[in-house]
Motif scaffolding. Structure first.
Motif, PDB file in Angstrom:
ATOM      1  N   VAL A 113      30.952  50.747  38.254  1.00 52.43           N
ATOM      2  CA  VAL A 113      31.355  49.439  37.743  1.00 52.43           C
ATOM      3  C   VAL A 113      30.942  48.379  38.752  1.00 52.43           C
ATOM      4  CG1 VAL A 113      33.272  50.289  36.355  1.00 52.43           C
ATOM      5  CG2 VAL A 113      33.663  49.750  38.747  1.00 52.43           C
ATOM      6  N   GLY A 114      30.579  47.197  38.250  1.00 56.24           N
ATOM      7  CA  GLY A 114      30.150  46.157  39.175  1.00 56.24           C
ATOM      8  C   GLY A 114      29.935  44.820  38.504  1.00 56.24           C
ATOM      9  N   PRO A 115      29.389  43.867  39.244  1.00 58.44           N
ATOM     10  CA  PRO A 115      29.262  42.483  38.769  1.00 58.44           C
ATOM     11  C   PRO A 115      28.517  42.357  37.450  1.00 58.44           C
ATOM     12  CG  PRO A 115      28.794  42.615  41.119  1.00 58.44           C
ATOM     13  CD  PRO A 115      28.907  44.024  40.629  1.00 58.44           C
ATOM     14  N   GLY A 116      29.123  41.615  36.523  1.00 58.92           N
ATOM     15  CA  GLY A 116      28.493  41.327  35.240  1.00 58.92           C
ATOM     16  C   GLY A 116      28.732  42.356  34.162  1.00 58.92           C
ATOM     17  N   ASP A 117      29.410  43.443  34.487  1.00 59.08           N
ATOM     18  CA  ASP A 117      29.651  44.504  33.510  1.00 59.08           C
ATOM     19  C   ASP A 117      30.685  44.098  32.472  1.00 59.08           C
ATOM     20  OD1 ASP A 117      27.863  46.293  34.545  1.00 59.08           O
ATOM     21  OD2 ASP A 117      29.340  47.653  35.411  1.00 59.08           O
ATOM     22  N   LEU A 132      35.402  43.023  41.090  1.00 55.05           N
ATOM     23  CA  LEU A 132      33.979  43.064  41.413  1.00 55.05           C
ATOM     24  C   LEU A 132      33.160  42.112  40.537  1.00 55.05           C
ATOM     25  CD1 LEU A 132      33.583  46.939  41.792  1.00 55.05           C
ATOM     26  CD2 LEU A 132      34.060  45.246  43.572  1.00 55.05           C
ATOM     27  N   GLY A 133      33.835  41.224  39.826  1.00 53.66           N
ATOM     28  CA  GLY A 133      33.119  40.271  38.980  1.00 53.66           C
ATOM     29  C   GLY A 133      32.711  40.828  37.636  1.00 53.66           C
ATOM     30  N   ALA A 134      33.463  41.813  37.143  1.00 57.06           N
ATOM     31  CA  ALA A 134      33.204  42.394  35.826  1.00 57.06           C
ATOM     32  C   ALA A 134      34.282  41.940  34.849  1.00 57.06           C
ATOM     33  CB  ALA A 134      33.200  43.917  35.912  1.00 57.06           C
ATOM     34  N   PHE A 135      33.959  41.965  33.548  1.00 54.37           N
ATOM     35  CA  PHE A 135      35.003  41.845  32.533  1.00 54.37           C
ATOM     36  C   PHE A 135      35.420  43.265  32.179  1.00 54.37           C
ATOM     37  CE2 PHE A 135      36.327  42.231  28.101  1.00 54.37           C
ATOM     38  CZ  PHE A 135      37.434  41.401  28.113  1.00 54.37           C
ATOM     39  N   SER A 136      36.648  43.595  32.458  1.00 53.64           N
ATOM     40  CA  SER A 136      37.132  44.940  32.146  1.00 53.64           C
ATOM     41  C   SER A 136      38.557  44.841  31.641  1.00 53.64           C
ATOM     42  CB  SER A 136      37.062  45.857  33.375  1.00 53.64           C
ATOM     43  OG  SER A 136      37.859  45.377  34.439  1.00 53.64           O
ATOM     44  N   THR A 137      38.867  45.649  30.634  1.00 57.76           N
ATOM     45  CA  THR A 137      40.183  45.544  30.021  1.00 57.76           C
ATOM     46  C   THR A 137      40.584  46.870  29.397  1.00 57.76           C
ATOM     47  OG1 THR A 137      41.524  44.113  28.583  1.00 57.76           O
ATOM     48  CG2 THR A 137      39.373  44.806  27.728  1.00 57.76           C
ATOM     49  N   GLY A 138      41.876  47.068  29.262  1.00 57.37           N
ATOM     50  CA  GLY A 138      42.391  48.278  28.647  1.00 57.37           C
ATOM     51  C   GLY A 138      42.404  48.181  27.134  1.00 57.37           C
ATOM     52  N   ILE A 227      39.840  38.399  37.161  1.00 58.66           N
ATOM     53  CA  ILE A 227      38.453  38.406  37.622  1.00 58.66           C
ATOM     54  C   ILE A 227      38.292  37.541  38.867  1.00 58.66           C
ATOM     55  CG2 ILE A 227      37.696  36.492  36.156  1.00 58.66           C
ATOM     56  CD1 ILE A 227      35.114  38.184  35.632  1.00 58.66           C
ATOM     57  N   PHE A 228      37.472  38.038  39.793  1.00 60.36           N
ATOM     58  CA  PHE A 228      37.151  37.333  41.028  1.00 60.36           C
ATOM     59  C   PHE A 228      35.679  36.931  41.026  1.00 60.36           C
ATOM     60  CE2 PHE A 228      41.059  39.257  42.322  1.00 60.36           C
ATOM     61  CZ  PHE A 228      41.531  38.519  43.412  1.00 60.36           C
ATOM     62  N   PRO A 229      35.338  35.828  41.681  1.00 56.47           N
ATOM     63  CA  PRO A 229      33.929  35.474  41.818  1.00 56.47           C
ATOM     64  C   PRO A 229      33.202  36.480  42.703  1.00 56.47           C
ATOM     65  CG  PRO A 229      35.292  34.028  43.164  1.00 56.47           C
ATOM     66  CD  PRO A 229      36.232  34.851  42.331  1.00 56.47           C
ATOM     67  N   VAL A 230      31.918  36.614  42.485  1.00 55.81           N
ATOM     68  CA  VAL A 230      31.105  37.522  43.287  1.00 55.81           C
ATOM     69  C   VAL A 230      30.639  36.773  44.534  1.00 55.81           C
ATOM     70  CG1 VAL A 230      29.005  38.921  43.330  1.00 55.81           C
ATOM     71  CG2 VAL A 230      30.371  38.768  41.236  1.00 55.81           C
ATOM     72  N   VAL A 247      24.812  41.446  38.148  1.00 53.31           N
ATOM     73  CA  VAL A 247      24.540  40.218  37.408  1.00 53.31           C
ATOM     74  C   VAL A 247      25.700  39.273  37.710  1.00 53.31           C
ATOM     75  CG1 VAL A 247      24.121  39.168  35.163  1.00 53.31           C
ATOM     76  CG2 VAL A 247      23.346  41.516  35.619  1.00 53.31           C
ATOM     77  N   ILE A 248      25.373  38.150  38.302  1.00 55.30           N
ATOM     78  CA  ILE A 248      26.413  37.246  38.798  1.00 55.30           C
ATOM     79  C   ILE A 248      26.608  36.074  37.828  1.00 55.30           C
ATOM     80  CG2 ILE A 248      27.121  35.755  40.703  1.00 55.30           C
ATOM     81  CD1 ILE A 248      25.365  37.487  42.540  1.00 55.30           C
ATOM     82  N   TYR A 249      27.850  35.909  37.387  1.00 58.27           N
ATOM     83  CA  TYR A 249      28.215  34.780  36.532  1.00 58.27           C
ATOM     84  C   TYR A 249      29.200  33.904  37.293  1.00 58.27           C
ATOM     85  CZ  TYR A 249      26.195  37.533  32.740  1.00 58.27           C
ATOM     86  OH  TYR A 249      25.338  38.249  31.938  1.00 58.27           O
ATOM     87  N   THR A 250      29.030  32.614  37.167  1.00 57.84           N
ATOM     88  CA  THR A 250      29.956  31.669  37.781  1.00 57.84           C
ATOM     89  C   THR A 250      30.501  30.733  36.711  1.00 57.84           C
ATOM     90  OG1 THR A 250      28.149  30.152  38.325  1.00 57.84           O
ATOM     91  CG2 THR A 250      28.806  31.739  40.019  1.00 57.84           C
ATOM     92  N   ALA A 251      31.735  30.334  36.878  1.00 55.73           N
ATOM     93  CA  ALA A 251      32.348  29.421  35.913  1.00 55.73           C
ATOM     94  C   ALA A 251      31.686  28.046  35.984  1.00 55.73           C
ATOM     95  CB  ALA A 251      33.835  29.292  36.202  1.00 55.73           C
ATOM     96  N   ASP A 252      31.543  27.418  34.828  1.00 54.02           N
ATOM     97  CA  ASP A 252      31.026  26.046  34.795  1.00 54.02           C
ATOM     98  C   ASP A 252      32.054  25.087  35.399  1.00 54.02           C
ATOM     99  OD1 ASP A 252      28.602  26.698  33.504  1.00 54.02           O
ATOM    100  OD2 ASP A 252      29.611  26.684  31.537  1.00 54.02           O
ATOM    101  N   GLU A 253      31.557  24.012  35.979  1.00 48.44           N
ATOM    102  CA  GLU A 253      32.465  23.037  36.587  1.00 48.44           C
ATOM    103  C   GLU A 253      33.416  22.422  35.562  1.00 48.44           C
ATOM    104  OE1 GLU A 253      30.479  20.102  38.872  1.00 48.44           O
ATOM    105  OE2 GLU A 253      29.587  21.551  40.280  1.00 48.44           O
ATOM    106  N   ASP A 254      32.954  22.319  34.314  1.00 50.91           N
ATOM    107  CA  ASP A 254      33.805  21.717  33.283  1.00 50.91           C
ATOM    108  C   ASP A 254      34.473  22.773  32.395  1.00 50.91           C
ATOM    109  OD1 ASP A 254      31.462  22.547  32.095  1.00 50.91           O
ATOM    110  OD2 ASP A 254      31.312  20.827  30.733  1.00 50.91           O
ATOM    111  N   ALA A 255      34.576  24.010  32.922  1.00 48.67           N
ATOM    112  CA  ALA A 255      35.277  25.058  32.177  1.00 48.67           C
ATOM    113  C   ALA A 255      36.734  24.653  31.960  1.00 48.67           C
ATOM    114  CB  ALA A 255      35.203  26.374  32.930  1.00 48.67           C
TER     115      ALA A 255
END
Length: 421
Positions: A113-117, A132-138, A227-230, A247-255
């Motif tokens: 598991v890792g960033p962007g997953d 690790l910067g992934a979207f993961s859920t039960g 979720i944490f930033p990478v 794969v690194i995703y960052t939140a938009d400033e206007d999120a």
């Protein structure tokens, strides 16, 4: 309006330019996870659907960790069914006794598991991998079965809560204290079907083990995920470990965030969740005199090497209280071996603790430390519901490894700083 980290991952995995909270999407999955309790149910649904193959044998992980080594015949049969399924469909990431670990400690360690997953698991604490910067859920076992067949899952895009971390934690303060403080502040439904998105300069002071612990317990606030930033710490952990390209995703400033919460890490004190909810928190200074019968250090929340090192630092040269059973459980075989090589296991045994093979065991009242009527445990696990670790009249107090180790020595809830003086 921009998107949060979670929304960006879900948009990418669903092939959309943009998604919005409340939108229903179908996303492609990078990994589907099951354990020895949830996998048999999913396998039954898989067979009911008359499926003849899995979507990808390398993108399914089956980990035998809850009732293993098997505690009874039923547990043995569940593991046998999962083992046979893994063999029939050539599941690459099948982890049995001797190779397995507690799933949410094992998968990051193995680089699965890792960033962007985008990851689903038939276990509520699958949200761990957001560290690790992934979207993961039960998900439920039926969704796990559908995921194994199709490689996809339906989601309602969550809104988000922004948690801004500032300052640096003081000695003995760990990720467990951070997340217990947050849950105590917002409650067990305070982030219901929201994404807890952690930001701020304070993140740089948190290790990967701290972040894994915090993301693990996002579900205890009702969150869909955490979720944490990478950052450089994330990438250093993933280097030569993660089996895909990050794969690194960052939140938009206007999120858009439903609310913002600021936590000054430097102001935190060791925190304990009293029975019978993780939101029922008190700082150790306000805990009063609470005698304990058992201390558990381990689980998918706090069974990593940093956790064991902290416990060993407190237990070294001391003895477990004569009334207390102290059970220490490393999260994986690799952590177990590291603890042996560093001399931690020797410290634990000489102190009078039990040093166990990796297992979820006592966390869910499975085995390796069931509580009897009226007994109290301080535990580094993640839930303290009525009857969670045994008898319905037993009590579980959630804490960090430092508090649990200190309490095991004194026989009551204890500030670790007292023993360090």
């Amino acid at each position: 309006m921009g998107m949060t980290m979670t929304q960006k991952i879900l948009a990418a995995k669903s092939g959309l330019a943009k998604v919005a909270p409340g939108q229903l999407i179908q996303a492609s999955l990078d990994l589907v996870l099951g354990n020895d309790i949830t996998s048999p149910v999913a396998i039954n649904e898989f067979e009911k659907a008359k499926a003849t193959r899995v979507f990808h044998p390398d993108k399914i992980a089956l980990v035998l960790d809850h009732f293993t080594p098997n505690k009874d015949i039923q547990a043995a049969e569940q593991c046998r069914q999962t083992r046979n399924f893994a063999d029939k469909y050539s599941i690459a990431n099948f982890f049995d006794v001797g190779q397995m670990g507690i799933e949410h400690a094992l998968l990051p360690e193995q680089g699965l598991v890792g960033p962007g997953d985008c990851i689903i698991g038939a276990d509520s604490h699958t949200c761990t991998y957001g560290a690790l910067g992934a979207f993961s859920t039960g998900v439920g076992s039926t969704d796990m079965a559908a995921g194994m067949i199709t490689g996809k899952a339906w989601f309602k895009v969550p809104g988000a809560i922004r948690v801004i971390l500032t300052g640096k934690p003081q000695k003995w303060i760990s990720g467990k204290d951070v997340i217990l403080h947050l849950i105590g502040q917002i409650g067990v439904d305070g982030a219901l079907y929201q994404s807890l998105e952690f930001t701020g300069e304070g993140i740089a002071s948190l290790s990967i083990d701290d972040r894994l612990c915090i993301a693990n317990m996002a579900i205890e606030a009702g969150a869909k995920n955490g979720i944490f930033p990478v950052d450089e710490i994330t990438l250093a952990y993933c280097n030569n470990r993660f089996q895909r390209e990050p794969v690194i995703y960052t939140a938009d400033e206007d999120a858009h965030y439903e609310r913002e919460i600021t936590i000054d890490l430097s102001s935190l004190r060791p925190t304990v969740a009293f029975p019978h909810l993780p939101e029922n928190t008190r700082i150790i200074d306000e805990a009063g005199t609470v005698p304990i019968d058992q201390a558990v250090i381990g689980s998918c929340t706090n069974g990593r090497i940093e956790d064991l090192r902290i416990a060993a630092k407190i237990l070294k040269g001391k003895k477990i209280h004569k009334r207390v059973r102290c059970i220490i459980i490393p999260g994986t075989q690799a952590i177990y071996l590291q603890a042996l090589r560093e001399g931690l296991a020797e410290i634990f045994v000489e102190a009078g603790a039990v040093f166990s093979t990796p297992t979820c065991g006592p966390c869910l009242g499975g085995h390796m430390g069931i509580l009897g009527k009226g007994e109290r445990a301080v535990s580094t696990t993640n839930r303290n519901f009525v009857g969670r670790m045994g008898h319905i009249e037993s009590e579980v107090y959630l804490s960090s490894p430092a508090v649990a180790a200190a309490s095991a020595i004194t026989g009551q809830l204890t500030d670790p700083e007292i023993l360090a003086q």
